[in-house]
Design an enzyme around this catalytic site. Structure first.
Site, PDB file in Angstrom:
ATOM      1  N   CYS A  44     -29.301  -9.542   6.192  1.00 50.79           N
ATOM      2  CA  CYS A  44     -27.941  -9.290   5.420  1.00 50.79           C
ATOM      3  C   CYS A  44     -27.094 -10.308   5.963  1.00 50.79           C
ATOM      4  CB  CYS A  44     -27.495  -7.879   5.499  1.00 50.79           C
ATOM      5  SG  CYS A  44     -26.958  -7.563   7.220  1.00 50.79           S
ATOM      6  N   ARG A  68     -22.948  -1.083 -10.750  1.00 49.13           N
ATOM      7  CA  ARG A  68     -22.924  -2.435 -10.412  1.00 49.13           C
ATOM      8  C   ARG A  68     -24.003  -3.250 -11.421  1.00 49.13           C
ATOM      9  NH1 ARG A  68     -21.557  -2.632  -4.038  1.00 49.13           N
ATOM     10  NH2 ARG A  68     -19.749  -1.251  -4.216  1.00 49.13           N
ATOM     11  N   CYS A  80     -25.820  -3.537  10.423  1.00 48.97           N
ATOM     12  CA  CYS A  80     -25.388  -2.097  10.629  1.00 48.97           C
ATOM     13  C   CYS A  80     -26.096  -1.583   9.761  1.00 48.97           C
ATOM     14  CB  CYS A  80     -23.914  -2.081  10.411  1.00 48.97           C
ATOM     15  SG  CYS A  80     -23.527  -1.989   8.690  1.00 48.97           S
ATOM     16  N   ARG A 102     -18.344 -11.672  -5.588  1.00 50.60           N
ATOM     17  CA  ARG A 102     -19.677 -11.293  -6.115  1.00 50.60           C
ATOM     18  C   ARG A 102     -19.639 -11.272  -7.510  1.00 50.60           C
ATOM     19  NH1 ARG A 102     -21.593  -5.808  -3.651  1.00 50.60           N
ATOM     20  NH2 ARG A 102     -21.612  -7.125  -1.803  1.00 50.60           N
ATOM     21  N   LYS A 132     -26.144   2.061  -8.342  1.00 55.53           N
ATOM     22  CA  LYS A 132     -26.996   0.730  -8.525  1.00 55.53           C
ATOM     23  C   LYS A 132     -28.397   1.229  -9.359  1.00 55.53           C
ATOM     24  CE  LYS A 132     -25.462  -1.215  -4.235  1.00 55.53           C
ATOM     25  NZ  LYS A 132     -26.154  -1.384  -2.949  1.00 55.53           N
ATOM     26  N   CYS A 166     -27.932  -3.330   3.833  1.00 56.67           N
ATOM     27  CA  CYS A 166     -27.852  -4.343   2.791  1.00 56.67           C
ATOM     28  C   CYS A 166     -29.226  -4.980   2.485  1.00 56.67           C
ATOM     29  CB  CYS A 166     -26.658  -5.146   3.002  1.00 56.67           C
ATOM     30  SG  CYS A 166     -25.215  -4.129   2.977  1.00 56.67           S
ATOM     31  N   LYS A 186     -20.398   4.075  -5.242  1.00 55.91           N
ATOM     32  CA  LYS A 186     -21.101   2.893  -5.840  1.00 55.91           C
ATOM     33  C   LYS A 186     -22.516   3.530  -6.510  1.00 55.91           C
ATOM     34  CE  LYS A 186     -21.756   0.741  -1.846  1.00 55.91           C
ATOM     35  NZ  LYS A 186     -22.182  -0.313  -0.837  1.00 55.91           N
ATOM     36  N   CYS A 237     -18.621 -10.222   7.297  1.00 55.69           N
ATOM     37  CA  CYS A 237     -18.696  -8.758   7.160  1.00 55.69           C
ATOM     38  C   CYS A 237     -17.976  -8.031   7.993  1.00 55.69           C
ATOM     39  CB  CYS A 237     -20.192  -8.192   7.045  1.00 55.69           C
ATOM     40  SG  CYS A 237     -20.316  -6.373   6.637  1.00 55.69           S
TER      41      CYS A 237
HETATM   42 FE1  SRM Z   1     -24.246  -4.016   0.848  1.00 59.08          FE
HETATM   43  C1  SRM Z   1     -21.333  -2.799   2.056  1.00 59.08           C
HETATM   44  C2  SRM Z   1     -23.186  -7.201   1.438  1.00 59.08           C
HETATM   45  C3  SRM Z   1     -26.737  -5.207  -0.858  1.00 59.08           C
HETATM   46  C4  SRM Z   1     -25.304  -1.069   1.066  1.00 59.08           C
HETATM   47  N1  SRM Z   1     -22.489  -5.115   1.801  1.00 59.08           N
HETATM   48  C5  SRM Z   1     -21.146  -4.303   1.947  1.00 59.08           C
HETATM   49  C6  SRM Z   1     -20.024  -5.326   2.569  1.00 59.08           C
HETATM   50  C7  SRM Z   1     -19.356  -5.590   1.140  1.00 59.08           C
HETATM   51  C8  SRM Z   1     -19.251  -4.759   3.384  1.00 59.08           C
HETATM   52  C9  SRM Z   1     -18.032  -4.185   3.208  1.00 59.08           C
HETATM   53  O1  SRM Z   1     -18.081  -3.051   2.597  1.00 59.08           O
HETATM   54  O2  SRM Z   1     -17.043  -4.515   3.849  1.00 59.08           O
HETATM   55  C10 SRM Z   1     -20.963  -6.572   2.447  1.00 59.08           C
HETATM   56  C11 SRM Z   1     -20.185  -7.735   2.564  1.00 59.08           C
HETATM   57  C12 SRM Z   1     -20.721  -8.991   3.586  1.00 59.08           C
HETATM   58  C13 SRM Z   1     -20.554 -10.277   3.353  1.00 59.08           C
HETATM   59  O3  SRM Z   1     -19.796 -10.839   4.173  1.00 59.08           O
HETATM   60  O4  SRM Z   1     -20.858 -10.942   2.190  1.00 59.08           O
HETATM   61  C14 SRM Z   1     -22.320  -6.134   1.824  1.00 59.08           C
HETATM   62  N2  SRM Z   1     -24.696  -6.109   0.407  1.00 59.08           N
HETATM   63  C15 SRM Z   1     -24.258  -7.128   0.958  1.00 59.08           C
HETATM   64  C16 SRM Z   1     -25.027  -8.222   0.472  1.00 59.08           C
HETATM   65  C17 SRM Z   1     -24.479  -9.364   0.107  1.00 59.08           C
HETATM   66  C18 SRM Z   1     -26.391  -8.479   1.402  1.00 59.08           C
HETATM   67  C19 SRM Z   1     -27.241  -9.682   1.411  1.00 59.08           C
HETATM   68  O5  SRM Z   1     -27.037 -10.226   2.631  1.00 59.08           O
HETATM   69  O6  SRM Z   1     -27.394 -10.035   0.360  1.00 59.08           O
HETATM   70  C20 SRM Z   1     -25.616  -7.489  -0.751  1.00 59.08           C
HETATM   71  C21 SRM Z   1     -25.082  -7.750  -2.236  1.00 59.08           C
HETATM   72  C22 SRM Z   1     -25.788  -7.030  -3.219  1.00 59.08           C
HETATM   73  C23 SRM Z   1     -25.171  -7.466  -4.598  1.00 59.08           C
HETATM   74  O7  SRM Z   1     -25.428  -8.584  -5.145  1.00 59.08           O
HETATM   75  O8  SRM Z   1     -24.621  -6.535  -5.194  1.00 59.08           O
HETATM   76  C24 SRM Z   1     -25.646  -6.067  -0.584  1.00 59.08           C
HETATM   77  N3  SRM Z   1     -25.775  -3.042   0.134  1.00 59.08           N
HETATM   78  C25 SRM Z   1     -26.686  -3.898  -0.432  1.00 59.08           C
HETATM   79  C26 SRM Z   1     -27.948  -2.929  -0.446  1.00 59.08           C
HETATM   80  C27 SRM Z   1     -29.263  -3.674  -1.145  1.00 59.08           C
HETATM   81  C28 SRM Z   1     -29.595  -2.936  -2.485  1.00 59.08           C
HETATM   82  O9  SRM Z   1     -28.711  -2.446  -3.013  1.00 59.08           O
HETATM   83  O10 SRM Z   1     -30.475  -3.297  -2.776  1.00 59.08           O
HETATM   84  C29 SRM Z   1     -27.581  -1.701   0.134  1.00 59.08           C
HETATM   85  C30 SRM Z   1     -28.559  -0.705   0.337  1.00 59.08           C
HETATM   86  C31 SRM Z   1     -28.706  -0.098  -0.990  1.00 59.08           C
HETATM   87  C32 SRM Z   1     -27.811   1.225  -1.030  1.00 59.08           C
HETATM   88  O11 SRM Z   1     -26.812   0.820  -1.742  1.00 59.08           O
HETATM   89  O12 SRM Z   1     -27.912   2.303  -0.603  1.00 59.08           O
HETATM   90  C33 SRM Z   1     -26.142  -1.948   0.510  1.00 59.08           C
HETATM   91  N4  SRM Z   1     -23.575  -2.277   1.383  1.00 59.08           N
HETATM   92  C34 SRM Z   1     -24.128  -1.006   1.519  1.00 59.08           C
HETATM   93  C35 SRM Z   1     -23.574  -0.040   2.046  1.00 59.08           C
HETATM   94  C36 SRM Z   1     -23.883   1.523   2.296  1.00 59.08           C
HETATM   95  C37 SRM Z   1     -23.721   2.119   1.065  1.00 59.08           C
HETATM   96  C38 SRM Z   1     -24.116   3.793   1.458  1.00 59.08           C
HETATM   97  O13 SRM Z   1     -24.429   4.198   0.377  1.00 59.08           O
HETATM   98  O14 SRM Z   1     -23.817   4.129   2.440  1.00 59.08           O
HETATM   99  C39 SRM Z   1     -22.109  -0.679   2.295  1.00 59.08           C
HETATM  100  C40 SRM Z   1     -20.856   0.057   2.830  1.00 59.08           C
HETATM  101  C41 SRM Z   1     -20.391   0.964   1.969  1.00 59.08           C
HETATM  102  O15 SRM Z   1     -20.437   0.977   0.689  1.00 59.08           O
HETATM  103  O16 SRM Z   1     -19.448   1.613   2.613  1.00 59.08           O
HETATM  104  C42 SRM Z   1     -22.162  -1.853   1.834  1.00 59.08           C
HETATM  105 FE1  SF4 Z   2     -22.315  -5.946   6.436  1.00 57.87          FE
HETATM  106 FE2  SF4 Z   2     -23.948  -3.856   7.427  1.00 57.87          FE
HETATM  107 FE3  SF4 Z   2     -24.240  -4.824   4.775  1.00 57.87          FE
HETATM  108 FE4  SF4 Z   2     -25.227  -6.234   6.954  1.00 57.87          FE
HETATM  109  S1  SF4 Z   2     -25.840  -4.267   6.475  1.00 57.87           S
HETATM  110  S2  SF4 Z   2     -23.852  -7.060   5.323  1.00 57.87           S
HETATM  111  S3  SF4 Z   2     -23.719  -5.627   8.480  1.00 57.87           S
HETATM  112  S4  SF4 Z   2     -22.389  -3.816   5.664  1.00 57.87           S
END
Ligand code: SRM
Ligand code: SF4
Length: 577
Positions: free
Chosen positions: A435, A142, A480, A73, A212, A484, A210, A441
């Protein structure tokens, strides 16, 4: 530190400021993986170890190692890249990754499918494009997103400037990144325990989780400010940013069936001047550093710290560390979270200086070529011609910015020639986001990016019959409940439960200020259509004026409104399926 701290706290502590055994792990050719502890540290360097889940079962049966590869990323505060950078990033996609560029919901790029032996080379190629991946993931502040794009107005430029400044100020100071990926001189002797450099803001344990930050310019809430730990809202006076309203404590992630986890919309805590903004960001971060939960990771985000101590106590501590009080928040209005797809012109300045900017809808952010739609190729062509900028949006779309009136028809012709349409097939598709989920993922419970486009096509038939094809309705899907694609802020949200099954949420506000409510559990494609068809038909007949779908389902009594994150799981009445 107490003994109850989470495993990740110990990993960080022993890591010698994020070094761990990453460098050593890269040299082990007998496996495509790196050590588990190092995978946690690798995130701080902008990369995740993954495996191809499409072939996981087959490989396990054959007793083969999982098909490991790495996601990378990029950190691009503000989201802007030049044509030269675009060409370099595109080359990397073809040479080292899976031939696609993935625009993310936080306005940057991801690569998928980079194998271990290419990881360092890819990092170096990214750096050769003058972009890095430092702190793109991990327990730190981030990538910082800012509103649509900096070329739209002076205020938008100031939003980008703030995004870049906050990102730079809150970057980890460790030399680990340069040492591991760019062969810079080692700051710490191999095996040494006392790092020569320090982390003045983060300390050796970084943040509990994390963090943001985003910057918004009303009336657009394209960055979905209420979903983020820290937000700045531009208060514009006579074209200038007079200061920023400050929001804290938003987040989406939760765990199915665990009601002590929930999405939360951020609180507005006051107003700061432009000069104060960086200090405000630092103090919010350090209070979370010191007060955040380091024992239970699922409750470690800032939103839970604020729920535990109360917003007033949190604000008071931030102000104590600032040495002054924040002023009262100033009035502002958001109208939407989506991107205005199509052409628009610079908003301010002299008519002669105004440029054109094309926001291109990119389905789920995947920049790729198909036989009919050669998006990757045409963007390469546009980059080769030069004279424009590219901006990734927080809705996984792309702005081709700073286009002159002369270039405009040429770009339109190129897009048409390669099968790329500026118009979208419906208002719902224009507002649709999914997502990544499967196959990369590790946390996905169901498909998302590969499933939503077809479901939207089915829903378009229903919308057509109801005369609502052009209606803007925000629909988002995730594989899930981590959220995201910010599904709990969608008017219609789908969240994966198991292969082919989703929870259906309804009733978030179109402007991103209200969360949704669970409406149906474990529903498949057929059930989704059966449930949504009568609601869409009612909406067509009964909506009042410009009433949005999310507001209508509440007024019609289909779901209760969610007033705050901590009541997200209350008042749920499940639909019969
Ligand atoms: Fe996310 C984890 C993809 C935005 C909340 N996110 C992940 C991971 C890295 C899975 C992992 O931990 O193994 C995913 C990788 C998938 C892949 O194969 O690429 C992933 N997140 C993404 C992206 C690529 C989704 C997309 O389709 O665009 C976004 C990348 C953003 C970036 O450029 O930095 C992405 N993730 C978000 C957002 C949206 C936002 O921030 O506006 C959220 C919700 C907001 C938030 O943070 O609460 C988000 N991602 C999570 C979470 C849950 C965090 C939590 O507090 O519970 C995880 C899991 C974790 O952190 O344990 C996670
Ligand atoms: Fe993976 Fe869940 Fe984030 Fe989708 S919402 S990219 S399934 S961690």
């Amino acid at each position: 530190m107490t003994e109850t701290r989470s495993k990740n706290e110990v990993i960080k502590e022993k890591s010698r400021l994020l070094r761990g055994g990453i460098a050593d792990g890269l040299s082990h050719v007998e496996t495509g993986a790196i050590e588990e502890d190092d995978t946690q540290l690798l995130k701080f360097h902008g990369s995740y170890m993954q495996d191809d889940r499409d072939v996981r079962a087959e490989r396990t049966k054959k007793k083969l190692e999982k098909a490991f590869s790495f996601m990378i990323r990029l950190r691009i505060p503000g989201g802007v890249v030049t044509p030269d950078q675009w060409l370099k990033l595109d080359d990397i996609a073809g040479t080292y990754a899976n031939g696609t560029l993935r625009l993310t919901t936080r306005a940057t790029f991801q690569y998928h499918g980079v194998i271990k032996s290419n990881l360092k080379r890819t990092m170096q190629a990214i750096n050769a494009a003058c972009i890095d991946t430092i702190a793109a993931c991990g327990d730190v502040n981030r990538n910082v997103m800012s509103a649509s794009h900096p070329f739209l107005s002076k205020a938008h430029k100031e939003a980008e400037t703030l995004a870049k400044a906050v990102s730079a100020h809150l970057l980890p100071r460790t030399g680990a990144y340069h040492e591991i990926w760019l062969d810079d001189e080692k700051v710490v002797q191999s095996g040494g325990t006392a790092p020569a450099e320090s982390e003045p803001i983060y300390g050796t344990h970084y943040l509990p989780r994390k963090f943001k930050t985003v910057v918004a310019v009303p009336p657009d809430n394209d960055v979905d400010i209420y979903a983020h730990d820290l937000g700045f809202i531009a208060i514009v006076d006579k074209g200038e940013v007079a200061g920023w309203n400050v929001t804290v404590g938003g987040g989406m992630g939760m765990t199915h069936g665990e009601t002590d986890t929930f999405p939360r919309t951020a609180d507005l805590i006051g107003f700061c001047t432009p000069e104060q903004a960086i200090d405000v960001a630092e103090k919010v971060v350090t209070v979370q550093r010191d007060w955040g939960n380091r024992a239970v990771r699922k409750n470690a985000r800032l939103k839970y710290t604020i729920e535990r101590v109360g917003i007033e106590a949190f604000k008071a501590e931030v102000e104590k560390r600032l040495g002054y009080q924040l002023k009262a928040a100033r009035p502002f209005t958001f109208t939407s979270t989506g991107d205005p797809i199509g052409w628009r012109q610079t908003l301010d300045g002299k008519a002669a200086d105004k440029k054109w900017h094309l926001t291109l809808y990119v389905e789920n952010g995947r920049v790729k070529d198909t036989p009919a739609v050669r998006l990757r190729t045409v963007l390469r062509e546009i980059a080769k011609a030069g004279g424009v900028d590219f901006v990734v949006t927080s809705n996984q779309n792309l702005v081709i910015a700073n286009v002159t009136a002369k270039q405009k028809p040429k770009i339109e012709a190129l897009l048409e020639q390669h099968g790329v349409s500026i118009a979208t097939s419906s208002g719902m598709r224009r507002n649709a986001m999914a997502c990544v989920a499967l196959p990369t993922c590790a946390l996905a419970l169901a498909e998302s990016e590969r499933f939503l486009p077809g479901l939207v096509t089915d829903l378009e038939d229903v919308l057509d019959k109801a005369g609502l094809r052009e209606e803007d309705i925000v629909v988002r899907m995730t594989g899930c409940p981590n959220g995201c694609a910010r599904p709990f802020l969608a008017e219609i949200g789908f969240v994966g439960r198991a292969p082919g099954l989703y929870n259906l949420y309804l009733g978030a506000a179109f402007d991103g200020s209200r969360l949704s409510k669970l409406f149906a559990q474990d529903v498949n494609r057929e059930q989704i259509l059966k449930l949504l068809t009568p609601i869409i038909q009612r909406y067509a007949k009964e909506r009042s004026g410009g009433e949005h779908f999310g507001d209508f389902v509440i007024r019609a009594g289909i779901v209760k409104a969610t007033a705050a994150g901590n009541t997200f799981h209350d008042d749920v009445v499940l639909a019969a399926t």
